[in-house]
Design a protein around this motif. Sequence first.
Motif, short mmCIF file in Angstrom:
data_model
loop_
_atom_site.label_atom_id
_atom_site.label_comp_id
_atom_site.label_asym_id
_atom_site.label_seq_id
_atom_site.Cartn_x
_atom_site.Cartn_y
_atom_site.Cartn_z
N VAL A 315 59.01 13.82 -21.40
CA VAL A 315 58.79 12.55 -20.72
C VAL A 315 57.36 12.44 -20.23
CG1 VAL A 315 59.40 11.21 -18.68
CG2 VAL A 315 61.20 12.20 -20.09
N ALA A 316 56.84 13.51 -19.64
CA ALA A 316 55.47 13.49 -19.13
C ALA A 316 54.45 13.32 -20.25
CB ALA A 316 55.18 14.77 -18.34
N ALA A 317 54.76 13.84 -21.43
CA ALA A 317 53.80 13.78 -22.53
C ALA A 317 53.82 12.44 -23.27
CB ALA A 317 54.09 14.92 -23.52
N LEU A 318 54.93 11.70 -23.20
CA LEU A 318 55.05 10.50 -24.04
C LEU A 318 55.02 9.18 -23.28
CD1 LEU A 318 57.79 11.58 -26.62
CD2 LEU A 318 55.31 11.63 -26.85
N ASP A 325 58.37 1.65 -21.08
CA ASP A 325 59.02 1.27 -19.84
C ASP A 325 60.12 2.23 -19.44
OD1 ASP A 325 57.80 -1.42 -19.04
OD2 ASP A 325 58.29 -1.72 -21.16
N ARG A 326 60.71 2.93 -20.41
CA ARG A 326 61.78 3.89 -20.09
C ARG A 326 61.93 4.89 -21.22
NH1 ARG A 326 63.72 -1.04 -20.83
NH2 ARG A 326 63.68 -1.42 -18.60
N ILE A 327 62.29 6.09 -20.83
CA ILE A 327 62.54 7.17 -21.79
C ILE A 327 63.80 7.90 -21.36
CG2 ILE A 327 61.75 9.41 -22.66
CD1 ILE A 327 58.97 8.45 -22.73
N ALA A 328 64.67 8.17 -22.32
CA ALA A 328 65.85 9.01 -22.08
C ALA A 328 65.84 10.14 -23.10
CB ALA A 328 67.14 8.19 -22.20
N LEU A 329 66.08 11.34 -22.63
CA LEU A 329 66.19 12.48 -23.52
C LEU A 329 67.58 13.08 -23.35
CD1 LEU A 329 63.45 14.85 -24.55
CD2 LEU A 329 65.69 15.82 -24.09
N LEU A 342 66.42 10.86 -17.27
CA LEU A 342 66.15 9.43 -17.36
C LEU A 342 64.86 9.16 -16.60
CD1 LEU A 342 69.67 7.90 -16.63
CD2 LEU A 342 68.59 8.15 -18.85
N ASP A 343 63.93 8.46 -17.24
CA ASP A 343 62.67 8.13 -16.56
C ASP A 343 62.35 6.67 -16.85
OD1 ASP A 343 60.33 9.46 -15.09
OD2 ASP A 343 59.34 8.22 -16.60
N PRO A 344 62.30 5.81 -15.83
CA PRO A 344 62.41 6.13 -14.40
C PRO A 344 63.86 6.47 -14.02
CG PRO A 344 62.24 3.77 -14.75
CD PRO A 344 62.02 4.38 -16.08
#
Length: 819
Positions: A315-318, A325-329, A342-344
């Motif tokens: 998340v920090a790298a992408l 606006d949002r990233i889920a791994l 989940l970010d945010p």
Amino acid sequence: MTDVVSEGAEGRRTRLLRAEGALKALTSGPASLERVRRVLEQALVYAGAACVAVYAPGQDPDVLCLVESAGVPRTLFGLRDSYPRSGHSAVADAHRSGSAVWLGPEQLAEHAESRRTPSRDFFVAALPARGDDDGGCLLAVSERREGFDTDDRKCLELIADAVGAPAPVRTAEGGELPAGSFSLAMDSGRVEVGDDILDLFALTRTEFDGKVETLLGLTVPEDLPSLMSVVEADHMSIGERELEFRVLQPAGPPKWLRLRGRLLPGGEGRPARLVGTVADASSLRSDVTDVARVQRLASALATAGTVRDVSQAVVAALRKPLRADRIALAELEGERLVVTVLDPPEPESWPELWQLEWRSEWPDAPVRAMPTLAAALREGRAQIWPADTALEPALADVGPGGLAVLPLPAAGRMAGACLIGWDAPHEFGPDERALLTASAGLAGQALMRAHAFDAEHELVGMLQRQLLPRRLPTLPGAVAVARYLPATAGLEVGGDWYDVIPLPDNHVALVIGDVQGHSTAAATLMGQMRTALRAYAVEGHPPDVVVSHANRLLLDIETDLFATCCYVDVDMEEGSAWYVRAGHLPPVLRHPDGGTEIPESDGGPPLGVMARADFPMSVLRLRPGTVIALTTDGLVESAEADIDTGMNRLARELAASDPAHLGMVADALLGNAHRGDDVALLLLRYDGMALRPLREGWTVWRVPEAVGHARRFTRRTLRSWGVPAVNRDPALLIVSELVTNALVHTDGRVRLDLTLLDNRLRVSVSDASPRTPAKPTSVSWEATGGRGILLVEAMSDTWGTVPVSGGKQVWAELALSDR
């Protein structure tokens, strides 16, 4: 109504114009498979197709072979890799007739080729692809309820014209390959490549021996594992693959190349082949920004120990570089997708479906609930959908302005997926695609390592939790608390342990120890040592004998590990303690006046090091209010301070504490732990016994008058203690029977002990035999023995037997009364 119709027509004209513009830009360059694929992708965007493929005549002119495909894997709809030109299929019909073929679910059910299609409703379109030579055929599939409408059909016609007559990839050796293409025989490792690919590897035709190993040997070593996952046949079963890698150059930095390939099955004496393209990706990297991001991600993943650490690093790298606006791994666990980050993190930042339907902080849903995502995972390569793409609600709301799904491959399977969404319409450039592809490969491998790490950590942690005491016993005249903290590095578990063992005669054994290392073996050995020490202590051995037995046991186990321990035997009645150290830290005393002391004493070597080792005992004098602190080196040793400094700091902190709240003292002491190693802490506050028992003992000599002597000793003792006469006869009868049994049925020493506490008398007889007396089930009138235990049971409130050092102890208790 007229305005609505006009507005709809205007929207359709805009869609057609956008499609024409996109196709014109794509067909302006040289013909290649990459261009064919980009053209096909427009059918997914402008014609609403779920899957699209193009077929053309191959080496066998009677067969139409697959050239390229895009979208959901074609196998979900029963589409083949080839069709006979004379057969009755949509592809063959459109190619023979030169006209488009449109089939709905009803026509497909009657169609000969429908026998190979799954039981699902979809629409098929087959359009001839015009060209100068014998043209190909465009095949598209739609799962929408209305199928292909008028504008969809016009877009497909534009795309079929743009595809033209594509040259199929050769599936057998011989012949020329299209520009930038390769064909690899999976059984022999022989690869056919064009001169343009050899130029990318800085090889000439005479220097190349036709082996794939030669090309792999020119790649950067760090990129070789990801390449091997593509060129091995069993890893290609998940579908098409795409990745970027670097090749070494005679001068200057390595060159970035992009590989795309798919596995074609063999048959009829033909080997399976890996076919695809290799292109120069250096133009996508005009600066070092993307390379630096990938390198920073690789560095962060190298130190990520847990699945959550890996997720946060991705998340920090992408997110910031992509302005997402949002990233889920998420991890893929069987048939379920479990989101780890989940970010945010705020729930309101995510679609309402994620908040309501899955009903958990971290969404957890079956993969089949999101067919588009499931298809991306099966295909195994990055998927990008621009704004307004028709997706299921669970995905569409994640990225209304654009959505990217990165499957995370590792070790031939999918470890998970990364979802990246934008709210505003987002243009996906080739540099972003390269960054996403490279990041997915790194994250997948790191996720698998972290998952294995977490699994081993959970296994060892479970062992340690099961092997440590669940709760400490209630002690007469003392309070004990214990704490254990795992390390924050490595497996986070090790061999530290503690124990509190109640012993007869108001003695308590305190044990703390540390097995070398941090592993499953260390945790298992810790459990063995704790069990052994407890068994030796309960037998009644003094501290030095207990530790010596444990040392011999560890040597007999023949392990490469050793252990340290400190064993303290506290006499609650007398206020004294004897302790033994085996390579371990000494106890720290806090006296009632607040002063602290680290007693100086000799200690023995660690357990499991020397077969003939001495473990000298040292004595401690305890006053009510004294605190004994036992700990492992993880609390007092660190890279910044040695053990002596740490022990002095522990003594100062213990002196400043309030022993009235022992649990708070333990928590405060652990608050300054460096956590580079496991920490075990055991505290005991000695309060003294408010009511001390009366004790007397008698050694029974093996003489004819032995039972009479034992009875006279008992009568004299009970009289001196003020026991009423009414209670003496039952006690004398119990003494007679227990002493008689010991003299008749055992050899060696016999001892009688009397204890009076809180108006309760205990009679104990110890002998040298480990055999427990058995109560007879019946006794005949003629029998001369067997009534003794029955009489003891009848006269006492309770009785029993316990093992002691070198034998056993049979005891009986009776409550005294003044009646």
